[in-house]
Enzyme design. Structure first.
Site, PDB file in Angstrom:
ATOM      1  N   ASP A  38       0.726  -1.154   0.029  1.00 20.56           N
ATOM      2  CA  ASP A  38       0.117  -0.043  -0.033  1.00 20.56           C
ATOM      3  C   ASP A  38       0.780   1.176  -0.121  1.00 20.56           C
ATOM      4  OD1 ASP A  38      -2.257  -1.672   0.283  1.00 20.56           O
ATOM      5  OD2 ASP A  38      -2.106  -1.596   2.295  1.00 20.56           O
ATOM      6  N   GLU A 214     -11.183  -0.885  -4.197  1.00 16.98           N
ATOM      7  CA  GLU A 214     -10.854  -0.233  -3.157  1.00 16.98           C
ATOM      8  C   GLU A 214      -9.613   0.615  -3.348  1.00 16.98           C
ATOM      9  OE1 GLU A 214      -9.350  -3.527  -0.516  1.00 16.98           O
ATOM     10  OE2 GLU A 214      -8.186  -4.289  -1.992  1.00 16.98           O
TER      11      GLU A 214
HETATM   12  O1  FUB Z   1      -3.174  -4.000   3.043  1.00 14.87           O
HETATM   13  C1  FUB Z   1      -4.497  -4.232   3.412  1.00 14.87           C
HETATM   14  C2  FUB Z   1      -5.245  -4.117   2.328  1.00 14.87           C
HETATM   15  O2  FUB Z   1      -5.020  -4.789   1.316  1.00 14.87           O
HETATM   16  C3  FUB Z   1      -5.562  -2.698   1.928  1.00 14.87           C
HETATM   17  O3  FUB Z   1      -6.342  -1.628   2.705  1.00 14.87           O
HETATM   18  C4  FUB Z   1      -5.960  -2.755   0.335  1.00 14.87           C
HETATM   19  O4  FUB Z   1      -5.998  -1.406  -0.324  1.00 14.87           O
HETATM   20  C5  FUB Z   1      -5.140  -4.076  -0.008  1.00 14.87           C
HETATM   21  O5  FUB Z   1      -4.042  -3.497  -0.776  1.00 14.87           O
END
Ligand code: FUB
Length: 631
Positions: A38, A214
């Site tokens: 991320d 997301e």
């Molecule tokens: O790193 C945890 C989760 O996985 C993140 O919040 C999402 O964007 C995905 O990368």
């Protein structure tokens, strides 16, 4: 010869091992001492800081195991300095876990981190604030910033040219608020973006109703607003949409990066896009480090060029990464944890402030790219500590087996944090090369490594940089935090500063020099993440990169460091984050050895609802397979 200085930070701590790469790497993934995910790049005072999530070496319950965030910095896009952990979920007194995707931004001299929090107990967005990009961060609200509804993960924040700040987030819905100028409140309630229009693309599979998944990355470039986002279910590809307004309407513009595929892939991806020093960069994560998988990811970067009308091209994952945009000055103190690539190493909090490199075994190495030796070198200083009988640092050009500049024999010092400076005779390097520090010796942990520095005629060849270090010491008020600070050895940087750049200006330089010598005192702060302090100096240092000019750098440095170091100023004076240690997962210790028992496959779960949707999809696929067999 034109040369941009780069000095380094005395930063903070964290540890992890990385294994000998199983495949040939250039410089992606850009962090090898921890699993990271991320990516969230941001520029402060001419330095690019990269906040990341941190996948722990040991995965619990076969799901994301993430306790804290990490921060790294660069001024050249190839050498990354580990600044430790600025915060973790425990920075929220009410936090129960889940240090997922973070993003940072600065306003009015304050630094804000927007974070998901408590994903498994309600999924909220929290905000933390600090006087330094690397902390210590505190929770100004004592409660969540966003707590209505579900799927509150992956915040992305942006301040428009008119001063209006926006916060977007969410999975599977995309929501936003307009933040007040205090950055910790907003009027009204969140707005949910209508994803069923064509603005976010059409889904190619049945995992979800809409393409958006997301991880939005919201920014503006040349009057065009962008949201870059993981899309199309798991595994995720990266798509983007643009608008002439900050809140739409959105027009789908295409895919940027394909899903990672094959054994050991990451089923998630997450974008971070930024322009730096005249270049455009796309950050993402995959599972390319040994032992990697869906819960052990690694951040990478690729350079790209915008097309007409602001189009973003298709970008391939690579192992080569970005090209350097500045050279590193080896005649100023360089933190050992400033790394282009490495194998076998971890980082940890250093008792002298900042971070050190640890878990050094025979055969491990550090690669530092684009080092400008000028007209030559005569000696090499290494700040080392060893509780064993030590080992050797072979200094080589351009590869692990390249021209040998010298071998520095490190003896035991009586303790893993009992530091001494070892000086060795070296020769044979002129001009610009990659530097390999290859560790050899007996078995087990050989020694710990805080910083290094060359001396020689090449140090007189600097004509382009700015002061390194420097200035920082003067100001700053962060002394309160931080831990050790004891050493402040980076006076060296200050010195470099004094020699200051001809191009970058000189202001920061002078004071750096002054502050340098003793490095002092250290900050005794009670609270943890004082790495901030160190960083302050560091920022000063980075002025050396020349981009922002010294003055700016100095200012930044001042903020963090000064204080404690007070007059001593400068870089390593600052306390070490790690030792201050209020971070939860803190600096993970223990190696994430190649042989770790981790999933290598692209895990089949994901954040919150994502997990549920994936399970549903899995069930669907099973049913489809059964149906096919029955035919
Ligand atoms: O790193 C945890 C989760 O996985 C993140 O919040 C999402 O964007 C995905 O990368």
């Amino acid at each position: 010869m034109q040369r941009l200085h780069m000095a380094i930070i005395a930063a903070l701590g964290g540890c992890a091992t990385v294994l000998s790469p199983a495949r040939a790497f250039a410089d992606n993934p850009i962090i090898q001492t921890s699993y990271t995910a991320d990516p969230a790049p941001v520029i402060y005072d001419g330095t690019l800081y990269l906040y990341t999530s941190h996948d722990e070496d040991v995965t619990v319950n076969n799901f994301f195991t993430m306790n804290d965030w990490r921060v790294y910095s660069t001024v050249d896009m190839v050498n990354w300095t580990d600044l430790g952990s600025p915060a973790g979920y425990k920075n929220y007194s009410w936090g129960t876990g889940d240090a997922w995707a973070v993003q940072g931004i600065s306003r009015n001299g304050k630094y804000y981190l927007y974070t998901p929090i408590n994903n498994s107990t309600g999924s909220k967005i929290g905000v933390l604030v600090s006087n330094s990009p690397i902390g210590p961060f505190t929770d100004p609200l004592g409660k969540a910033l966003i707590s209505t509804g579900s799927g509150n993960i992956d915040p992305t924040v942006f301040i428009d040219s008119d001063g209006q700040a926006y916060l977007y987030w969410g999975n599977p819905a995309l929501k936003y608020v307009l933040l007040n100028s205090d950055m910790i409140s907003f009027p009204g309630s969140p707005t949910t973006v209508n994803l069923t229009t064509a603005g976010f693309g059409v889904r190619s599979n049945t995992d979800r109703a809409t393409a958006y998944e997301e991880g939005p990355w919201f920014y503006k470039r040349n009057s065009l607003y962008y949201i870059v986002y993981p899309a199309d279910g798991t595994p995720e590809k990266i798509s983007y949409t643009t608008s002439s307004g900050a809140v739409g309407p959105w027009q789908y513009r295409g895919d940027i990066m394909a899903k990672e595929s094959g054994a050991g892939s990451s089923f998630t991806n997450h974008p971070g896009v930024i322009d730096y020093k005249g270049h455009s960069y796309f950050f993402y994560h995959n599972a390319a480090l040994p032992g990697g998988g869906g819960y052990k990811r690694s951040v990478c970067v690729e350079e790209f060029t915008y097309g007409t009308n602001g189009t973003i091209p298709t970008i391939q994952m690579s192992t080569s990464g970005a090209a350097p945009v500045a050279n590193l000055d080896p005649f100023v103190q360089t933190e050992a944890e400033t790394i282009a690539f490495s194998a076998g190493l971890k980082t940890e909090a250093c008792s002298e402030g900042g971070m050190d490199v640890t878990s050094i075994n025979s055969g491990d190495y550090i690669k530092v790219r684009s080092v400008d030796f000028g007209s030559g070198i005569t000696s090499f200083d290494a700040r080392v500590a060893s509780s064993t009988s030590g080992g050797n640092i072979e200094l080589r050009l351009d590869s692990q087996t390249g021209t040998l500049l010298g071998t520095c024999a490190i003896a035991g010092t009586g303790g893993a944090q009992t530091w001494t400076t070892k000086t060795c005779t070296v020769s044979g390097a002129t001009g610009i090369h990659d530097l390999f520090l290859k560790f050899t010796g007996g078995s087990g942990n050989l020694f710990n490594f805080n910083w290094w520095k060359f001396s020689g005629p090449g140090s007189n060849d600097i004509d382009g940089g700015v002061s390194s270090g420097g200035a920082a010491g003067a100001s700053g008020a962060a002394g309160a935090s931080g831990s050790s600070g004891a050493s402040g050895s980076s006076g060296a940087s200050g010195t470099a500063g004094s020699s200051g750049g001809t191009t970058g200006g000189t202001s920061g330089a002078g004071s750096g020099a002054a502050g340098s010598s003793s490095g002092s005192a250290g900050i005794s702060g009670a609270s943890g993440t004082s790495g901030a302090v160190g960083l302050g100096g560091a920022s000063g240092t980075f002025g050396s990169s020349g981009s922002a000019g010294t003055g700016v750098a100095g200012t930044a440095g001042g903020a963090g460091a000064g204080a404690a170091a007070g007059s001593a100023g400068v870089i390593s004076a600052g306390g070490s984050i790690a030792s201050g240690g209020s971070q939860p997962g803190g600096t993970s210790s223990g190696k994430n050895a190649a042989g770790c028992a981790c999933r290598s496959g692209g895990g089949h779960s994901s954040p919150g609802v994502l997990l549920l949707s994936f399970i549903a999809a899995l069930a669907l696929r099973r049913r489809e397979r059964s149906a096919r067999k029955a035919q």
